[in-house]
Design a protein around this motif. Structure first.
Motif, short mmCIF file in Angstrom:
data_model
loop_
_atom_site.label_atom_id
_atom_site.label_comp_id
_atom_site.label_asym_id
_atom_site.label_seq_id
_atom_site.Cartn_x
_atom_site.Cartn_y
_atom_site.Cartn_z
N ASP A 139 0.76 -1.30 0.05
CA ASP A 139 -0.07 0.00 -0.11
C ASP A 139 0.96 1.23 -0.08
N SER B 204 -1.70 -6.70 -0.60
CA SER B 204 -1.84 -5.45 0.36
C SER B 204 -1.83 -5.84 1.71
N GLY C 23 -4.91 -12.02 -7.61
CA GLY C 23 -6.21 -11.81 -7.39
C GLY C 23 -7.45 -12.26 -7.97
N ASP D 206 -7.02 -7.25 -1.99
CA ASP D 206 -6.06 -7.01 -3.38
C ASP D 206 -4.90 -7.97 -2.95
N TYR D 207 -4.74 -8.91 -3.80
CA TYR D 207 -3.64 -9.90 -3.58
C TYR D 207 -2.72 -10.16 -4.90
N LYS D 208 -1.69 -9.79 -5.16
CA LYS D 208 -0.83 -9.82 -6.23
C LYS D 208 0.48 -10.68 -5.74
N GLN E 173 -11.07 -12.66 -3.96
CA GLN E 173 -11.99 -11.94 -4.64
C GLN E 173 -13.35 -11.33 -4.06
#
Ligand code: AMP
Ligand code: GLY
Length: 424
Positions: free
Chosen positions: A80, A96, A206, A268-270, A263
Motif C-alpha cells: 500500500d 496489500s 487476485g 487485493d492480492y498479487k 475476490q
C-alpha cells in the motif's frame, strides 16, 4: 526492466538467481541481500522494513518491479505504501496490508477459511474479554490441543499442549502475561490435526492463479524429526504422497476457494500464497496461510520452474495470469541446510566459509545467512546456506545435496543427514 527484490535469505538468493537469468531483467537490486545475492545483482544496504529507503531506491534506480520476499514488510503494509508513494506504474509482487493478514493474524485467517468453507481445524478465538469462557473451552476439547498467538511471533507462537493443565497455563501466559507480546494476547485455540504436512504454493493476481510445485520442509533441528523447531533444515519437491487425486482435492477444496475468497472479500492480492496443509487420511486441511514463499521451500520450488520468472511475475502484477501457463521440471529437487553450531539456540557468526564452488548444472549452493567481509565470505546467521540438487529420483538428488553440503566448510557446521528419510 529494473527489479528490486527485498530480503536476505536463501529464498531471496534462489529468486535472485532465477530473475538474473531472464533476458527481461536489466538491473537487479537486492536489499539487504547476502553474499549469494551479490553474485546475481547489486545489494543495497537497507532493511526491508525501512519503507522510506525502499521508496528512495525505487525512485533513484528507476525500479519497474518490486518483489517482497519476507512477511514482515508485507504485514506492515509495504505494498500500500509503495502504491501511494511511488505510483501505480510500479509493479509490486505481494499482497496489500489487509490481505497480508492471512499470515499476520491467525484469527483473520481462520475467519476467512470459515467464511469460504475451506477445510481447517475447528477453533475458537479468545482475548482477556472472554478468558473464562476460554478456560471452559480448553477443558472441553480432546487432547492434544493447539494454542496460537494471533500476530506474527517469528515462528514461535504455536504451542501444542498434551494435557489440560499445560494448556490452561500457556493460555494464561499468552493472554494475561503477554507471552508473545500485544498481538499474542488474542489466542486461537484449535483442534490438533493428525496427519502428514506439506506446503502448496500458489501465484495469484487476485482472480487467476497458477499452482507452483509443492514441497515438504523439515522443521525440526534433529534427525528423525526430533528436537527444537527451526526455520527449516531442508526440503524436497515434489512430495511423493501428493499424488494427482490428492492434489485435485487440494485445488478444488482449498486453492480455488482461497482465490475466490480473496475476490469475494475484495482483498487485493498479487503475489505468492503459501498454504501449509495437513493431509489427514486422504483429505487436505489448512494449517496456515503465509503471504510469501517459504524458505527453504523456495530453494526446491524455483529450480523446478522452467518459465521465465520475470514474465510470470509481470503477468501476476498486471492481473494477466490467465495468459500464461506453468512449465514444471518433473525431476526431484532437494535441499539440505547447513546451520551454525547451536542453532536454533545461541550461535556465533563471522566464521569463514570455504568449499562454495559449484560449477555443475542442476546443482546450487544458495546462501541464507552469509556476508562478504575483507574479500572473504563469512557466516552471518543461524541458517548459513543450503545445497540444492535436481535428479530423476529422490535418492540421487538427496545424495548429491549431501555431497555438496559436505564440501562446504565453516566452524561449527551442522546439517541433517536424513532429509527426505520417510520416502527413501
Ligand atoms: P504454524 O505457525 O501455524 O505453521 O504452526 C507451526 C507448526 O505447528 C505447523 O507447521 C504444524 O506442524 C503445527 N501445527 C499447527 N497447527 C496444528 C494443528 N491444528 N494440528 C497439528 N499440528 C499443528
Ligand atoms: N519453512 C517455513 C517457512 O518459510 O515459513
Amino acid at each position: 526492466m529494473n527489479i528490486l527484490l527485498l530480503g536476505s535469505g536463501g529464498r531471496e538468493h534462489a529468486l535472485a538467481f532465477k530473475l538474473s537469468q531472464s533476458p527481461l531483467c536489466k538491473k537487479l537490486f537486492i536489499a539487504p541481500g547476502n553474499a549469494g545475492t551479490a553474485q546475481c545483482g547489486t545489494n543495497k544496504p537497507f532493511a526491508t522494513t525501512d519503507f522510506e529507503a525502499v521508496k528512495r531506491c525505487c525512485i533513484n534506480e528507476a525500479i519497474d518491479m518490486v518483489i517482497v520476499g519476507p512477511e514482515e514488510p508485507l504485514v506492515n503494509g509495504i505494498v500500500d505504501f509503495l502504491k501511494d508513494e511511488v505510483g501505480d506504474s510500479l509493479l509490486i509482487i505481494g499482497p496489500s496490508k489487509e490481505a497480508a493478514q492471512l499470515e499476520g493474524s491467525k484469527a483473520f485467517a481462520k475467519a476467512f477459511m470459515q467464511r469460504h468453507n475451506i477445510p481447517t481445524a475447528a477453533y475458537k478465538e479468545f482475548t482477556s474479554a472472554n478468558f473464562e469462557e476460554g478456560i471452559s473451552y480448553l477443558k472441553s476439547r480432546t487432547l492434544p490441543i493447539v494454542l496460537k498467538a494471533d500476530g506474527l511471533a517469528a515462528g514461535k507462537g504455536v504451542i501444542i499442549c498434551q494435557n489440560h493443565i499445560e494448556a490452561i497455563s500457556e493460555f494464561e501466559l499468552m493472554i494475561q502475561r503477554s507471552k508473545f507480546g500485544e498481538a499474542g494476547k488474542k489466542v486461537v485455540v484449535e483442534d490438533f490435526l493428525r496427519g502428514i504436512e506439506l506446503s502448496v504454493f500458489v501465484l495469484t493476481d487476485g482472480k487467476n492463479y497458477l499452482l507452483l510445485p509443492e514441497a515438504k520442509d523439515y522443521k525440526r533441528v534433529g534427525e528423525g524429526d526430533t528436537g527444537l523447531n527451526t526455520g527449516g533444515m531442508g526440503a524436497i519437491s515434489p512430495v511423493p504422497f501428493a499424488d494427482e487425486a490428492f492434489m485435485q482435492k487440494v485445488i478444488t477444496k482449498i486453492v480455488e476457494p482461497t482465490v475466490q475468497g480473496l475476490q469475494k472479500d475484495g482483498l487485493d492480492y498479487k503475489g505468492f500464497v503459501f498454504i501449509g496443509l495437513m493431509k489427514v487420511g486422504d483429505e487436505p486441511f489448512v494449517i496456515e496461510y503465509n503471504c510469501r514463499m517459504g524458505d527453504p521451500e523456495t530453494e526446491v520450488v524455483v529450480p523446478r520452474i522452467k518459465n521465465d520468472l520475470v514474465e510470470l511475475l509481470t503477468a501476476t502484477a498486471n492481473g494477466m495470469l490467465d495468459t500464461v501457463s506453468i512449465n514444471v521440471d518433473p525431476r526431484f529437487a532437494t535441499t539440505i541446510v547447513a546451520v551454525s553450531g547451536g542453532y536454533p539456540d545461541d550461535y556465533q557468526k563471522g566464521f569463514e566459509i570455504e568449499g562454495l564452488q559449484v560449477a555443475v548444472q542442476d546443482q546450487h549452493i544458495f546462501h541464507m545467512g552469509t556476508k562478504e567481509a575483507n574479500g572473504k565470505i563469512i557466516t552471518n546467521g543461524g541458517r548459513v546456506l543450503c545445497a540444492t540438487a535436481l535428479a530423476n529420483d529422490l535418492d540421487e538428488a538427496i545424495n548429491t545435496s549431501r555431497d555438496l553440503i559436505e564440501e562446504v566448510e565453516f566452524e561449527g557446521k551442522y546439517f541433517r543427514r536424513d532429509i527426505g528419510f520417510e520416502f527413501l
